[in-house]
Write an enzyme that holds these catalytic residues in place. Sequence first.
Site, mmCIF file in Angstrom:
data_model
loop_
_atom_site.group_PDB
_atom_site.id
_atom_site.type_symbol
_atom_site.label_atom_id
_atom_site.label_comp_id
_atom_site.label_asym_id
_atom_site.label_seq_id
_atom_site.Cartn_x
_atom_site.Cartn_y
_atom_site.Cartn_z
ATOM 1 N N HIS A 24 -67.096 42.741 -24.164
ATOM 2 C CA HIS A 24 -67.919 42.372 -26.148
ATOM 3 C C HIS A 24 -69.453 42.274 -25.335
ATOM 4 O O HIS A 24 -69.929 41.558 -24.529
ATOM 5 C CB HIS A 24 -66.766 41.972 -26.320
ATOM 6 C CG HIS A 24 -66.859 41.163 -27.912
ATOM 7 N ND1 HIS A 24 -68.684 41.011 -28.329
ATOM 8 C CD2 HIS A 24 -66.234 41.818 -28.685
ATOM 9 C CE1 HIS A 24 -68.118 41.322 -29.617
ATOM 10 N NE2 HIS A 24 -66.897 41.289 -29.818
ATOM 11 N N ARG A 69 -72.430 41.188 -36.482
ATOM 12 C CA ARG A 69 -73.705 42.412 -37.187
ATOM 13 C C ARG A 69 -73.382 43.261 -37.856
ATOM 14 O O ARG A 69 -74.099 43.968 -38.961
ATOM 15 C CB ARG A 69 -73.613 43.489 -35.520
ATOM 16 C CG ARG A 69 -74.565 42.371 -34.419
ATOM 17 C CD ARG A 69 -74.044 43.427 -33.225
ATOM 18 N NE ARG A 69 -73.005 43.052 -32.950
ATOM 19 C CZ ARG A 69 -72.359 43.299 -32.187
ATOM 20 N NH1 ARG A 69 -72.856 44.775 -31.571
ATOM 21 N NH2 ARG A 69 -71.275 43.385 -31.781
#
Length: 631
Positions: free
Chosen positions: A249, A269
């Site tokens: 990740h 994000r």
Amino acid sequence: TTRIERHHYDVVVIGAGGAGLRAAIEARLAGKRTAIISKSLFGKAHTVMAEGGAAAAMGNVNSRDNWQVHFRDTMRGGKFLNNFRMAELHAKESPQRIWELETYGALFDRTKDGKISQRNFGGHEYPRLAHVGDRTGLELIRTLQQKIVSLQQEDKKTHGDYEARIRVFAETTITELLLDGDKVAGAFGYYRESGEFVLFEAPAVVLATGGVGRSYKVTSNSWEYTGDGHALALRAGATLINMEFLQFHPTGMVWPPSVKGILVTESVRGDGGVLKNSEGKRFMFNYVPDVFRKQYAETEEEADRWYTDPDNNRRPPELLPRDEVARAINAEVKAGRGTPAGGVYLDIASRLPAEEVRRRLPSMYHQFKELADVDITAEPMEVGPTCHYVMGGVEVDPDSGAAHGHVQGLFAAGEVSGGMHGSNRLGGNSLSDLLVFGKRAGEHASAYAEGLTARPKVAAADVEAAVDRALAPLERDGGENPYTLQQDLQAVMGDLVGIIRRKGELEESLVKLADLRDRVTRVAAAGGRRYNPGWHLALDLRNMLVVSECTARAALEREESRGGHTREDFPTMAPQWRTVNLVCSLDGDKVRLEHKPLPKIRAELIQLFDRAELAKYLTDEELADFDALTG
Ligand code: FAD
């Protein structure tokens, strides 16, 4: 002689995350006596940690979304290595599974007109993740547990006993599957607290044990994730596929050292957060690969407009699939543009009002405040890649979850199974995967148990052997320390089989893993059987080692870069490798690796893609087939 508690069930589900609970509910609804076993406390599984949401093409926020678009995104995200049938079932069935959760009592965040709200995530063309703030997994687990309790209440009414047909065995670790010929006959393990042994006789077992992340030092995974289900499957004669594909990740915490690896949700994000290097530059614009160029913005202005006007602008490159973002961060740090702690900056503070950050990302706000003394509404976060998810897993029949190989009565669902996500999983596609394939595995395990004319029998000698193996580390004096072995393993995997891989290092990893496998035969745990974590780790190590070897062997074999597998010496995707699954099996003690062709994508599914896009992935022969199909 050793005392062993015995139980009889129709279906035993190993794992109490989303996949296990959903499978158990289905088995109980099919009338089967069902046991749910979990290594940790009931309710504490990775599923509960899931933050961002569950992907399902309900079309609530953008009505253009549908299962075909979700299917396409999933296949692209996995770089076309996905088992297409799993990706198809997943895309088609996840909306039903989410709506069904509402009938169990789930409360998702809402749109203004009262529908389940959906948020943006990397690789998903439209807002698609059903969520509850950044605590979606908690709601998922809470709801599934509540459903189980309600089924137990029904059983109390009809049978006078809450646990008549579904019972939870928490803090219970399974160490062996027991077979009768090639049929599953039961599962053997121990209670973590007392160290007492327990045997579950059952004709059908569903593996729902989650991932393998604890073989890496920097990981978002917690202590339970030692690849037990993967190893149990291998030893029972089943096969694993795609083990070279691990998801790093892009955003784990990098500071302070004690919390390195803990996840920073992609929702940061999705909700507008941007990545910057030490020079203050939004570097992701430099890392959009050709295959994705058409879908991503080229300027900051366009990327910023996308959040409010997604139909007329392209998405920000911060929302590329995870493998791309992780590699980009890695490259920035390597080029000397990293932060003091060796990450990059993730900035939401300058993008949203403080109040909005606290409302949308409450867990992240608290996580940084408490663990790093950083106020994310005022300062950027420091983040870097962390080992997060394993795409590889038990090779299963896509419709039923039945394990391939030489074993019957074994099923797998959730992270422990392979195929669905190909070489890279999209965020949000795991929670939906658990529900879709958990249900299917529960249903088919029940049907399998129902169809048997005779119940497979557990052999006394096999139980004795399982007891001996489990007790061995306690009976050795002055052998290898399990914690040292785990650290050494984590160093091998992190340094030599990590995010960027090279032939020489992978070869070296295999030599070191062989040495570790030898050392683990001498692992010793001090103390007795009552709550003894050193003993537990000693037993887990056997699993971690065999699974790590599968990963290292497959990573050495696959001479290309695709999704979660990056080879510095073979930096591009090679179409001839797209048609190949690497299949691991055990031959005695030895890991065997074979090439197996991927199933051919059905005509009406392949036709959902443009030729120009397919040309980036398919071999010339496959393209010729496609041309023949489309005339
Ligand atoms: P898990 O939920 O991992 O459960 C595994 C179960 O198996 C546990 O109960 C464990 O105790 C048990 N078990 C393991 N070994 C044994 C054994 N030997 N004996 C008995 N029991 C055993 N995915 C998304 O889609 N969206 C997200 O927003 C998201 N966020 C995430 C955030 C974090 C921090 C993490 C770590 C993961 C996230 N993921 C997300 C991924 C997702 O949470 C996991 O992939 C998913 O929950 C796995 O579910 P599962 O049911 O397969 O296994």
